[in-house]
Design a protein around this motif. Sequence first.
Motif, mmCIF file in Angstrom:
data_model
loop_
_atom_site.group_PDB
_atom_site.id
_atom_site.type_symbol
_atom_site.label_atom_id
_atom_site.label_comp_id
_atom_site.label_asym_id
_atom_site.label_seq_id
_atom_site.Cartn_x
_atom_site.Cartn_y
_atom_site.Cartn_z
ATOM 1 N N LEU A 182 -7.062 -2.410 3.610
ATOM 2 C CA LEU A 182 -6.291 -1.589 4.541
ATOM 3 C C LEU A 182 -7.261 -1.022 5.578
ATOM 4 O O LEU A 182 -8.286 -0.445 5.222
ATOM 5 C CB LEU A 182 -5.592 -0.449 3.804
ATOM 6 C CG LEU A 182 -4.825 0.548 4.679
ATOM 7 C CD1 LEU A 182 -3.586 -0.108 5.292
ATOM 8 C CD2 LEU A 182 -4.422 1.784 3.866
ATOM 9 N N TYR A 212 -4.635 6.894 -1.079
ATOM 10 C CA TYR A 212 -4.047 5.588 -0.814
ATOM 11 C C TYR A 212 -4.189 4.701 -2.048
ATOM 12 O O TYR A 212 -5.254 4.641 -2.660
ATOM 13 C CB TYR A 212 -4.735 4.930 0.392
ATOM 14 C CG TYR A 212 -4.434 5.658 1.673
ATOM 15 C CD1 TYR A 212 -5.156 6.800 2.025
ATOM 16 C CD2 TYR A 212 -3.435 5.220 2.531
ATOM 17 C CE1 TYR A 212 -4.868 7.497 3.188
ATOM 18 C CE2 TYR A 212 -3.145 5.909 3.701
ATOM 19 C CZ TYR A 212 -3.867 7.045 4.014
ATOM 20 O OH TYR A 212 -3.568 7.731 5.174
ATOM 21 N N GLN A 222 0.984 5.571 0.151
ATOM 22 C CA GLN A 222 0.268 6.736 0.651
ATOM 23 C C GLN A 222 0.816 7.969 -0.060
ATOM 24 O O GLN A 222 2.047 8.136 -0.150
ATOM 25 C CB GLN A 222 0.490 6.847 2.167
ATOM 26 C CG GLN A 222 -0.164 8.027 2.841
ATOM 27 C CD GLN A 222 0.300 8.127 4.307
ATOM 28 O OE1 GLN A 222 1.492 8.144 4.591
ATOM 29 N NE2 GLN A 222 -0.650 8.163 5.241
ATOM 30 N N ASP A 228 -3.888 11.670 8.485
ATOM 31 C CA ASP A 228 -3.967 10.506 7.601
ATOM 32 C C ASP A 228 -4.627 10.863 6.273
ATOM 33 O O ASP A 228 -4.671 10.031 5.359
ATOM 34 C CB ASP A 228 -4.777 9.378 8.251
ATOM 35 C CG ASP A 228 -4.134 8.848 9.518
ATOM 36 O OD1 ASP A 228 -4.882 8.407 10.420
ATOM 37 O OD2 ASP A 228 -2.890 8.882 9.627
ATOM 38 N N LYS A 259 0.122 -5.960 10.794
ATOM 39 C CA LYS A 259 -0.217 -4.745 11.507
ATOM 40 C C LYS A 259 1.038 -3.943 11.783
ATOM 41 O O LYS A 259 2.048 -4.473 12.229
ATOM 42 C CB LYS A 259 -0.906 -5.100 12.834
ATOM 43 C CG LYS A 259 -1.384 -3.905 13.625
ATOM 44 C CD LYS A 259 -2.137 -4.364 14.867
ATOM 45 C CE LYS A 259 -2.647 -3.172 15.667
ATOM 46 N NZ LYS A 259 -3.396 -3.596 16.870
ATOM 47 N N ILE A 266 -7.376 1.552 8.836
ATOM 48 C CA ILE A 266 -6.684 2.585 9.608
ATOM 49 C C ILE A 266 -7.504 2.821 10.865
ATOM 50 O O ILE A 266 -8.631 3.336 10.810
ATOM 51 C CB ILE A 266 -6.532 3.896 8.811
ATOM 52 C CG1 ILE A 266 -5.860 3.615 7.463
ATOM 53 C CG2 ILE A 266 -5.719 4.906 9.613
ATOM 54 C CD1 ILE A 266 -5.798 4.839 6.540
ATOM 55 N N TRP A 285 0.860 -1.176 0.000
ATOM 56 C CA TRP A 285 0.000 0.000 0.000
ATOM 57 C C TRP A 285 0.903 1.236 0.000
ATOM 58 O O TRP A 285 1.859 1.315 0.779
ATOM 59 C CB TRP A 285 -0.904 0.040 1.226
ATOM 60 C CG TRP A 285 -2.032 -0.936 1.179
ATOM 61 C CD1 TRP A 285 -2.011 -2.235 1.565
ATOM 62 C CD2 TRP A 285 -3.361 -0.674 0.722
ATOM 63 N NE1 TRP A 285 -3.239 -2.816 1.370
ATOM 64 C CE2 TRP A 285 -4.086 -1.887 0.872
ATOM 65 C CE3 TRP A 285 -4.028 0.448 0.219
ATOM 66 C CZ2 TRP A 285 -5.440 -1.995 0.520
ATOM 67 C CZ3 TRP A 285 -5.364 0.342 -0.122
ATOM 68 C CH2 TRP A 285 -6.061 -0.865 0.020
ATOM 69 N N SER A 336 -8.427 6.919 13.088
ATOM 70 C CA SER A 336 -8.009 7.787 11.982
ATOM 71 C C SER A 336 -7.809 9.228 12.453
ATOM 72 O O SER A 336 -8.588 9.743 13.276
ATOM 73 C CB SER A 336 -9.056 7.742 10.862
ATOM 74 O OG SER A 336 -9.194 6.433 10.345
ATOM 75 N N ARG A 351 -1.194 1.858 13.676
ATOM 76 C CA ARG A 351 -2.640 1.960 13.454
ATOM 77 C C ARG A 351 -3.072 1.370 12.116
ATOM 78 O O ARG A 351 -4.269 1.344 11.816
ATOM 79 C CB ARG A 351 -3.049 3.435 13.531
ATOM 80 C CG ARG A 351 -2.839 4.080 14.884
ATOM 81 C CD ARG A 351 -3.345 5.520 14.922
ATOM 82 N NE ARG A 351 -2.577 6.403 14.058
ATOM 83 C CZ ARG A 351 -3.033 6.914 12.920
ATOM 84 N NH1 ARG A 351 -4.252 6.614 12.474
ATOM 85 N NH2 ARG A 351 -2.272 7.738 12.200
ATOM 86 N N PHE A 352 -2.133 0.910 11.333
ATOM 87 C CA PHE A 352 -2.419 0.407 9.980
ATOM 88 C C PHE A 352 -2.348 -1.115 9.956
ATOM 89 O O PHE A 352 -1.377 -1.706 10.415
ATOM 90 C CB PHE A 352 -1.423 1.000 8.980
ATOM 91 C CG PHE A 352 -1.455 2.504 8.913
ATOM 92 C CD1 PHE A 352 -0.654 3.270 9.741
ATOM 93 C CD2 PHE A 352 -2.290 3.148 8.026
ATOM 94 C CE1 PHE A 352 -0.691 4.664 9.688
ATOM 95 C CE2 PHE A 352 -2.333 4.533 7.956
ATOM 96 C CZ PHE A 352 -1.533 5.293 8.793
#
Lengths: 111, 114
Positions: free
Chosen positions: A75, A88, A37, A84, A58, A77, A35, A80, A61-62
């Motif tokens: 995905l 994505y 960002q 963030d 993990k 999150i 992934w 959040s 927080r992702f």
Amino acid sequence: QQQVKQSPQSLIVQKGGISIINCAYENTAFDYFPWYQQFPGKGPALLIAIRPDVSEKKEGRFTISFNKSAKQFSLHIMDSQPGDSATYFCAGWTSGSRLTFGEGTQLTVNP
Amino acid sequence: DVKVTQSSRYLVKRTGEKVFLECVQDMDHENMFWYRQDPGLGLRLIYFSYDVKMKEKGDIPEGYSVSREKKERFSLILESASTNQTSMYLCASSFGTGLSETQYFGPGTRLLVL
């Protein structure tokens, strides 16, 4: 032909909520799923990635959840935050260093 | 930190012009890539290169060519720009062909073809 389908195209979440972005792939030759960002005005950057021999990964927080039989991954999150807010992209990787990206999801986290 | 730089952040060109987009990476990476990014279509691979003077077509090579004369530099060429080539162009590099290699992206060049 889009070999990686991503949804939703856009997502609005309140601060503290859970953001979930889904991807489905067709190419069974994919053997690595990153992934990326992307913040406005910047290039994409690797966020988290998973190999298909595990069902979950993990990092803070992702979390990536992976379902090999369904050819889907997502995905999550948690908690959040406005920071963030970004676009994505999910992707599949095949031998020869090629990445095939999904269409992207624009996430907005409201304060 | 890996740094990938692109020669221009914004470009405005006329239809039919020849356009050069330059990309330089400073980490001695073997692989370099050119993508275009369009809303709703994600990132699509135009061309990539595994080594100096090597190039491979990506998914949408039509209307583009590339040049890699030095390891750190990868150029994208639009031989005769057209309006449908208006887009964000992203360059990326990666170390090798390892399973978990990361691609590092430049900030992008937003090209407008009038």
